[in-house]
Design an enzyme around this catalytic site. Structure first.
Site, PDB file in Angstrom:
ATOM      1  N   TYR A 151      37.825  44.532  52.066  1.00  0.00           N
ATOM      2  CA  TYR A 151      37.827  44.086  50.686  1.00  0.00           C
ATOM      3  C   TYR A 151      37.600  42.580  50.665  1.00  0.00           C
ATOM      4  CZ  TYR A 151      39.455  42.603  46.130  1.00  0.00           C
ATOM      5  OH  TYR A 151      39.523  42.028  44.882  1.00  0.00           O
ATOM      6  N   GLU A 206      33.683  40.576  43.169  1.00  0.00           N
ATOM      7  CA  GLU A 206      34.409  41.444  44.087  1.00  0.00           C
ATOM      8  C   GLU A 206      33.455  42.344  44.860  1.00  0.00           C
ATOM      9  OE1 GLU A 206      38.390  43.564  43.001  1.00  0.00           O
ATOM     10  OE2 GLU A 206      36.768  44.964  42.594  1.00  0.00           O
TER      11      GLU A 206
END
Ligand code: GDP
Ligand code: MN
Length: 386
Positions: free
Chosen positions: A108, A196
């Site tokens: 992530y 993101e």
């Protein structure tokens, strides 16, 4: 403002973030064509402004162009429900067709503005993928953070720290730092509030690749990003919020409660929502009509609130400073002339020209519930909403 995955990938790649090869398709035939050109296998991904698509059935793998067409025909037009869309879901209009990637690790990487420090924070985790929310809740220590001095920018040492913390070492160290630097440049250049990549994958041949991408852009910066405004997909936005923008209402955000609020000033709007909560109720919206002396602004605010079926009572809370209470009172009267309220209306007025405002309301003899204090107004609104 939110944008689609394929648009976020386009932007990120312009800044040097490696992304899979792919193109967007609006029809199953187009999806087949793209699969043919890219070469199979491919992945077909629903494009909506919400995450959780994988778990919701919005992502399918295809081994042949015919399978790509078939998968696209299942996804385009479907009502995709994910944990981020709410039960009503979203109708999918387009799919992203991408080369399929073999991943050995899913990480992530994300950047947001941290309101505590007032700085961008770059977050990275080895435990990326579709369960990142659970990771953040259950084991926050697995999410590593680097706070960035906005004047110094994203320094390579921060990148190395995050890379080491997430196991991106050896041959992956340099590309990892480069990728984070590229993402940070995209984030600042586009005035993003979020950028993101989840998952950021290490491919089976040991490359880093942004398999998913998400970017939100600060609405207050859109005036200097016409290229972003062009990406707007109005079908993905709340219809009442769009209408509020078109009517020029200061700022309106739809919420989940049942008490519609009309307030002047963002701070007072926040305080009003707090007072409603404290009285045991739930606001249906945030609505700041701004500091205006314009009767139509008030009428338009009522238009939005009466169009919202979840609104069971309306609370008007005005503290006139530069704004004049008499003008706002006239707006309340005109709104009652123009439309059927259908729900009880609680009014609390204070400040500049309050006496004239009171007189306008009395002369109009409207069925209003009156309050003097803010706490009292909130209690009456909660009671009126039932
Ligand atoms: P989200 O569920 O909306 O966040 O959508 P993502 O783009 O993150 O996709 C969800 C999951 O689908 C990823 O975590 C991957 O496991 C899987 N996925 C997406 N693209 C590919 C691909 O090209 N190859 C493979 N094998 N899996 C993929
Ligand atoms: Mn994802």
């Amino acid at each position: 403002m939110k944008i689609h995955e394929y648009q976020a990938k386009q932007i990120m790649s312009e800044y040097g973030v490696p992304v899979p090869k792919g193109r967007v398709a609006a029809t199953p035939q187009e999806a087949r064509q793209i699969a043919q050109e890219l070469g199979v296998p491919v992945v077909i991904k629903a494009q909506i402004h919400a995450g959780g698509r994988g778990k919701g059935g919005g992502i399918k793998l295809a081994d042949t162009p015919a399978e790509a067409e078939d998968a696209a025909s299942q996804i385009i037009g479907m009502r995709l429900v994910t944990h981020q869309t709410g039960p009503e879901g979203r109708i999918v209009k387009r799919v992203l067709v991408e080369e399929q990637v073999q991943a050995q690790r899913e990480l992530y990487l994300g950047i947001v503005i941290d309101s505590g420090s007032g700085r961008p924070v770059v977050m990275a985790s080895e435990a990326g993928g579709v369960d990142i929310e659970q990771v953040a809740a259950a084991s926050p220590e697995k999410i590593h953070k680097a706070f960035v001095d906005p004047f110094a920018g994203f320094q390579p040492y921060l990148g190395r720290q995050l890379a080491f913390a997430t196991g991106l070492t050896g041959d992956l160290l340099r590309p990892a730092v480069q990728l984070m630097t590229a993402l940070y440049r995209a984030f600042t250049a586009k005035d993003a509030s979020l950028a993101e990549i989840n998952p950021l994958v290490v491919t089976s041949d040991n490359r880093l690749l942004a398999l998913d991408a998400k970017m939100n852009i600060d609405d207050n910066a859109l005036f200097r990003h016409s290229e972003i405004v062009d990406l707007r997909d109005r079908d993905e936005e709340d219809p009442l919020e769009l209408q509020a923008q078109e009517l020029g209402i200061g700022s309106y955000v739809k919420l989940t409660g049942n008490i519609g609020c009309v307030v002047n000033g963002a701070g007072l709007a926040m305080a009003t929502m707090d007072a409603i909560k404290q009285a045991g109720g739930d606001p249906a919206n945030f609505l700041d009509i701004g500091t205006v002396n314009d009767v139509s602004r008030v009428v338009n605010a009522f238009k939005i609130l009466t169009a919202d079926p979840s609104v069971k009572a309306i609370l008007i809370n005005i503290f006139g400073g530069m704004a004049r209470v008499d003008v706002i009172a006239q707006g309340v009267v005109d709104a009652h002339k123009e439309m059927k309220m259908g729900v009880p209306v609680v009014v609390r007025l204070a400040g500049t020209n309050v006496a004239q405002g009171e007189r306008i309301l009395e002369d109009a003899a409207l069925p209003l519930i009156r309050a003097i204090g803010l706490g009292e107004a909130a209690q009456k609104a909660v009671k009126a909403a039932g």
